[in-house]
Design an enzyme around this catalytic site. Structure first.
Site, PDB file in Angstrom:
ATOM      1  CG  HIS A  49      -3.079   3.308   2.561  1.00  0.00           C
ATOM      2  ND1 HIS A  49      -3.581   3.007   1.313  1.00  0.00           N
ATOM      3  CD2 HIS A  49      -3.174   2.170   3.307  1.00  0.00           C
ATOM      4  CE1 HIS A  49      -3.957   1.740   1.300  1.00  0.00           C
ATOM      5  NE2 HIS A  49      -3.720   1.208   2.486  1.00  0.00           N
TER       6      HIS A  49
ATOM      7  CG  ASN B  62      -6.730  -0.884   1.603  1.00  0.00           C
ATOM      8  OD1 ASN B  62      -6.048  -0.409   0.693  1.00  0.00           O
ATOM      9  ND2 ASN B  62      -6.202  -1.381   2.701  1.00  0.00           N
TER      10      ASN B  62
ATOM     11  CB  CYS C 190      -0.943   0.007   1.193  1.00  0.00           C
ATOM     12  SG  CYS C 190      -2.007  -1.433   1.242  1.00  0.00           S
TER      13      CYS C 190
END
Ligand code: UT7
Length: 329
Positions: free
Chosen positions: A256, A286, A116
């Protein structure tokens, strides 16, 4: 950290597949509920690619938008970096697929894997390559088809992720947000906190690995949550201190997009109001390496990021990895 004169974001773009699955629909095939997902994560829906769409297709949509917004000819792009943990194939790279699909020249193209944190790592790397003077314009992409590694029998993970892509075109000169510095790090001590057990050289694909569902993502959510807040605060503070900037001077944080509670905890730790944090995870879930460029593109299109304002982008991911980037819009 501080690299002197850094690159400029000449254009940003994103792309999400058209299929949208909301929590209510997900609850029909997974033992979960809209109430649980929203209260624990903030996610309301996510986009999923279809069987024919691979990560390079999502990257292609985002890259086309970024190039169009940069207003430069594709002939000028001489570097392609794709951050992803869901490449089209283990090899060759998704960046090579993208280079071909875009009809670029035979330019340097490679994938970068930092989960990520991948997009911010890729910005760090591409900026350094441009600073070397050997490349002029970089296409930097974060793209993921997370649905390809999600275990529909694991409700603790399959409700969290979505598919999508975001991209920027970087140059050394020109009009656009000015990158100011980078702070990337990693701690490889606990790889199994978030990982894909099989399919690599340690545990190649086998009948057993497939039966044991080891080709899907696995995560210790609670431990990742705690680490995420800690390392994002650390990376943010280190980067700001290196530039002699007080956290209060930051106008926008683009974190994020994993869990709204992680974002709230980070805001508390940095003692910043939550309205400085841009979030779109309620609509995307996500999307791993795609999450920051997807958010950056949406915030740009909404006109939220005013010229002269200071932005902080910060991510964490499997590895563990973390990365932060400062930008003057
Ligand atoms: O990009 C990096 C990747 N990952 C992340 O950033 C994720 C970081 N972690 C998190 O966001 C959170 O830890 C989660 C959202 C994954 C989980 O939230 P939590 O508040 O830590 O929940 P939990 O794991 O402590 O589970 C609480 C309860 C458990 O039931 P019991 O043991 O209390 O009876 C779970 O079995 O919630 C249950 N549960 C669910 N219930 C309904 C877990 N998943 C679900 C679900 N639906 N999907």
């Amino acid at each position: 950290m501080s690299t002197g004169e850094c690159s400029v974001i000449l254009g940003v773009g994103s792309f999400v597949p058209s299929k949208v699955v909301d929590n209510a629909e997900l609850s029909k095939k997974v033992d979960t509920s809209d109430e649980w997902i929203q209260s624990r994560t903030g996610i309301q829906q996510r986009h999923f690619a279809d069987d024919q769409e691979s990560t390079s297709d999502l990257a292609l949509g985002a890259a086309r938008n970024a190039i169009s917004n940069a207003g430069i000819s594709t002939d000028l792009i001489d570097l392609v970096v794709v951050a992803t943990i869901t490449p089209d194939m283990a090899f060759p790279s998704t960046a090579c697929q993208l280079q071909h699909k875009l009809g670029l020249g035979k330019v340097a193209s490679f994938d970068l894997e930092a989960a990520c944190s991948g997009f911010l790592y890729a910005l760090d790397v591409a900026d350094a390559m441009l600073a070397s003077g050997r490349y002029r314009h970089a296409l930097v992409v974060g793209a993921e088809k997370m649905s390809s590694i999600m275990d529909w029998k694991d409700r603790t993970t399959c409700v969290l992720f979505g598919d999508g892509a975001g991209a920027v075109v970087l140059g050394r000169k020109g009009k656009g947000p000015q990158l100011l510095g980078f702070q990337s790090g990693a701690d490889g001590a606990n790889p199994t906190l978030l990982y894909q057990p099989a399919g690599g050289s340690k545990a190649p694909a086998s009948k057993n690995s497939i039966e044991n569902r080891e080709h899907f993502l696995r995560m210790n959510g609670r431990e990742i949550f705690k680490s995420a807040v800690r390392v994002m605060e650390m990376a943010s503070r280190q980067l700001l201190a290196a530039h002699d900037i007080d956290p209060a001077e930051v106008d926008h944080v683009i974190p994020h997009q994993a869990n709204v509670r992680i974002v709230e905890s980070l805001a508390n730790r940095l003692e910043l109001p939550i309205d400085k944090f841009f979030c779109n995870l309620e609509r995307h879930g996500n999307t791993s390496a795609a999450s920051i460029p997807l958010a950056l593109d949406e915030a740009t299109r909404l006109g939220i990021l005013k010229p002269g304002q200071l932005g902080l982008m910060v991510a964490f991911g499997a590895g563990l990895t973390w990365s932060a980037t400062l930008v003057r819009f």
